[in-house]
Motif scaffolding. Structure first.
Motif, PDB file in Angstrom:
ATOM      1  N   ILE A  91     -11.583  63.655  14.224  1.00 42.62           N
ATOM      2  CA  ILE A  91     -12.071  63.655  16.101  1.00 42.62           C
ATOM      3  C   ILE A  91     -12.824  65.071  15.299  1.00 42.62           C
ATOM      4  O   ILE A  91     -13.864  65.584  16.071  1.00 42.62           O
ATOM      5  N   LEU A  92     -11.602  66.071  15.523  1.00 45.79           N
ATOM      6  CA  LEU A  92     -11.620  67.908  15.931  1.00 45.79           C
ATOM      7  C   LEU A  92     -12.421  68.370  15.165  1.00 45.79           C
ATOM      8  O   LEU A  92     -13.243  69.078  15.425  1.00 45.79           O
ATOM      9  N   VAL A  93     -12.420  67.747  13.712  1.00 46.66           N
ATOM     10  CA  VAL A  93     -12.715  68.147  12.847  1.00 46.66           C
ATOM     11  C   VAL A  93     -14.617  67.682  12.546  1.00 46.66           C
ATOM     12  O   VAL A  93     -14.620  68.696  12.603  1.00 46.66           O
ATOM     13  N   VAL A  94     -14.650  67.110  12.632  1.00 50.41           N
ATOM     14  CA  VAL A  94     -16.188  66.249  12.915  1.00 50.41           C
ATOM     15  C   VAL A  94     -17.010  67.554  14.547  1.00 50.41           C
ATOM     16  O   VAL A  94     -18.002  67.416  13.977  1.00 50.41           O
ATOM     17  N   ILE A  95     -16.234  67.561  15.714  1.00 50.24           N
ATOM     18  CA  ILE A  95     -16.647  68.144  16.721  1.00 50.24           C
ATOM     19  C   ILE A  95     -16.728  69.587  15.941  1.00 50.24           C
ATOM     20  O   ILE A  95     -18.034  69.953  16.392  1.00 50.24           O
ATOM     21  N   ALA A  96     -15.805  70.129  15.628  1.00 46.61           N
ATOM     22  CA  ALA A  96     -16.320  71.358  15.130  1.00 46.61           C
ATOM     23  C   ALA A  96     -17.678  71.923  14.316  1.00 46.61           C
ATOM     24  O   ALA A  96     -18.520  72.818  14.325  1.00 46.61           O
ATOM     25  N   VAL A  97     -17.592  71.183  13.280  1.00 50.11           N
ATOM     26  CA  VAL A  97     -19.030  70.849  12.418  1.00 50.11           C
ATOM     27  C   VAL A  97     -19.697  70.704  13.231  1.00 50.11           C
ATOM     28  O   VAL A  97     -20.370  71.257  13.073  1.00 50.11           O
ATOM     29  N   THR A 104       2.299  54.806  13.567  1.00 51.75           N
ATOM     30  CA  THR A 104       0.600  54.475  14.486  1.00 51.75           C
ATOM     31  C   THR A 104       0.918  55.757  14.921  1.00 51.75           C
ATOM     32  O   THR A 104      -0.296  56.493  14.840  1.00 51.75           O
ATOM     33  N   ARG A 105       1.047  56.402  14.926  1.00 51.59           N
ATOM     34  CA  ARG A 105       1.808  58.253  15.584  1.00 51.59           C
ATOM     35  C   ARG A 105       0.840  58.767  14.545  1.00 51.59           C
ATOM     36  O   ARG A 105      -0.642  59.434  15.085  1.00 51.59           O
ATOM     37  N   ILE A 106       1.131  58.321  13.202  1.00 50.29           N
ATOM     38  CA  ILE A 106       1.040  59.618  12.050  1.00 50.29           C
ATOM     39  C   ILE A 106      -0.568  59.151  12.195  1.00 50.29           C
ATOM     40  O   ILE A 106      -1.829  59.926  11.730  1.00 50.29           O
ATOM     41  N   MET A 107      -1.048  58.157  11.623  1.00 50.64           N
ATOM     42  CA  MET A 107      -2.788  57.519  11.938  1.00 50.64           C
ATOM     43  C   MET A 107      -3.065  58.565  12.922  1.00 50.64           C
ATOM     44  O   MET A 107      -4.544  58.642  13.266  1.00 50.64           O
ATOM     45  N   MET A 108      -3.096  58.005  13.899  1.00 49.82           N
ATOM     46  CA  MET A 108      -3.274  58.301  16.240  1.00 49.82           C
ATOM     47  C   MET A 108      -3.385  60.274  15.533  1.00 49.82           C
ATOM     48  O   MET A 108      -4.103  60.411  15.255  1.00 49.82           O
ATOM     49  N   ALA A 109      -2.109  60.882  15.029  1.00 47.89           N
ATOM     50  CA  ALA A 109      -2.526  62.108  14.578  1.00 47.89           C
ATOM     51  C   ALA A 109      -3.875  62.372  13.447  1.00 47.89           C
ATOM     52  O   ALA A 109      -4.439  63.411  13.937  1.00 47.89           O
ATOM     53  N   LEU A 110      -3.536  61.646  12.233  1.00 46.35           N
ATOM     54  CA  LEU A 110      -4.794  61.954  12.001  1.00 46.35           C
ATOM     55  C   LEU A 110      -6.539  61.234  12.634  1.00 46.35           C
ATOM     56  O   LEU A 110      -7.079  62.065  12.086  1.00 46.35           O
ATOM     57  N   ALA A 111      -6.175  60.822  12.955  1.00 47.65           N
ATOM     58  CA  ALA A 111      -7.209  60.071  13.761  1.00 47.65           C
ATOM     59  C   ALA A 111      -7.855  61.284  14.420  1.00 47.65           C
ATOM     60  O   ALA A 111      -8.808  62.023  14.887  1.00 47.65           O
ATOM     61  N   SER A 112      -6.813  62.027  15.047  1.00 47.18           N
ATOM     62  CA  SER A 112      -7.449  62.915  16.007  1.00 47.18           C
ATOM     63  C   SER A 112      -7.418  64.427  15.753  1.00 47.18           C
ATOM     64  O   SER A 112      -8.795  64.398  15.813  1.00 47.18           O
ATOM     65  N   VAL A 113      -6.749  65.045  14.288  1.00 43.11           N
ATOM     66  CA  VAL A 113      -7.468  65.982  13.464  1.00 43.11           C
ATOM     67  C   VAL A 113      -9.615  65.219  12.878  1.00 43.11           C
ATOM     68  O   VAL A 113     -10.224  66.338  12.829  1.00 43.11           O
TER      69      VAL A 113
END
Length: 56
Positions: free
Chosen positions: A30-36, A19-28
């Motif tokens: 989301i940040l990449v999509v916002i940056a793009v 769960t923690r790995i998936m949450m970290a991956l989802a956060s990354v």
């Protein structure tokens, strides 16, 4: 929600780790999509400013 019958703590810890790995991956992601999106907005703005300067 289904009730989980955890056999021992290792199953629970494994589930928490996944769960923690998936949450970290989802956060990354989301940040990449916002940056793009931000780069795209500034890129379009810069392109339009450059086109106006060159045409004028």
């Amino acid at each position: 929600m289904l009730d989980q019958n955890w056999d021992d703590d290792s199953d629970y810890r494994s589930a928490v780790r996944r769960t923690r790995i998936m949450m970290a991956l989802a956060s990354v992601v989301i940040l990449v999509v916002i940056a793009v999106g931000v780069v795209a907005v500034f890129g379009v703005s810069l392109f339009l400013d450059l086109a106006e300067i060159l045409s004028g």
